[in-house]
Design a protein around this motif. Sequence first.
Motif, mmCIF file in Angstrom:
data_model
loop_
_atom_site.group_PDB
_atom_site.id
_atom_site.type_symbol
_atom_site.label_atom_id
_atom_site.label_comp_id
_atom_site.label_asym_id
_atom_site.label_seq_id
_atom_site.Cartn_x
_atom_site.Cartn_y
_atom_site.Cartn_z
ATOM 1 N N SER A 138 0.807 -1.230 0.000
ATOM 2 C CA SER A 138 0.000 0.000 0.000
ATOM 3 C C SER A 138 0.837 1.277 0.000
ATOM 4 O O SER A 138 0.631 2.154 -0.843
ATOM 5 C CB SER A 138 -0.956 -0.029 1.203
ATOM 6 N N SER A 145 -0.618 1.202 6.871
ATOM 7 C CA SER A 145 -0.606 -0.219 6.604
ATOM 8 C C SER A 145 0.230 -0.978 7.637
ATOM 9 O O SER A 145 0.317 -0.593 8.793
ATOM 10 C CB SER A 145 -0.117 -0.471 5.169
ATOM 11 N N ASN A 180 -5.180 0.755 6.401
ATOM 12 C CA ASN A 180 -5.156 -0.360 5.455
ATOM 13 C C ASN A 180 -5.041 -1.698 6.195
ATOM 14 O O ASN A 180 -4.095 -2.455 6.015
ATOM 15 C CB ASN A 180 -3.982 -0.199 4.474
ATOM 16 N N ARG A 211 -4.856 -5.251 7.640
ATOM 17 C CA ARG A 211 -4.679 -6.618 7.160
ATOM 18 C C ARG A 211 -4.790 -7.531 8.376
ATOM 19 O O ARG A 211 -3.810 -7.721 9.101
ATOM 20 C CB ARG A 211 -3.316 -6.777 6.466
#
Length: 228
Positions: free
Chosen positions: A32, A121, A151, A153
């Motif tokens: 990202s 991220s 972002n 994850r």
Amino acid sequence: MHDRPDFLVIGECVADIVRLPGAPDRVHPGGSPANVAHGLARLGHDTTLLTQLGPDDNGRLIRAHLTGGGVAVRTDDATAPTPAAVVTLDGEGRAAYAFEVTWTLGPVALDRRPRHLHTGSIAAVTEPGAATVSAAVESLRTAATVSYDPNVRPALMGDHAAAVRRVERCVGLSDVVKASDEDLDWLYPGQDPVEAAGRWLAAGPALVLVTRGRDGAAALLPGGRVDA
């Protein structure tokens, strides 16, 4: 050329590896923050990416992609393999994901200070490299504006409560924050994403943006909310 770069992006590069039965792997440059840096440079901005790349084929491929797009790439002296995300597709197109990601970024001296710093991220929450990111934001935010994209994850975020604390710390250091409704759903299960973003706005940013896929986006500002 400006006396300092328009943008400094700090964050991970990831080799996105697509694996199909009976076919060689296909490797695509990803990550990202790296994508943000590449986009900024392609738009004509003076952009530096502070990241981690291994001395391997994936690292060389990503570096060539970034520098070919106009990004100045700065790395530390780590020799860890370049982070990778492997997606394996079976004969019916079903996908399975595996991550091979470490983030151990150490301090890197910068010869010029940016006008704007972007991060997010994995790099902002995964230790030990997250400490380097946090220190950089702390040292530069008095002279540069800061944007942040969590972002999320889930497979790489570690302990949920600790991840939320780290994300909220980054939010409090930022001028502009962008998150998806899925990011906010993971961070604050069962809560309305836009209401959660409103709490972020109260923590210090001048602007919080929430993207909602087909439902558009919402911009939250101290003076109100705009939907698109």
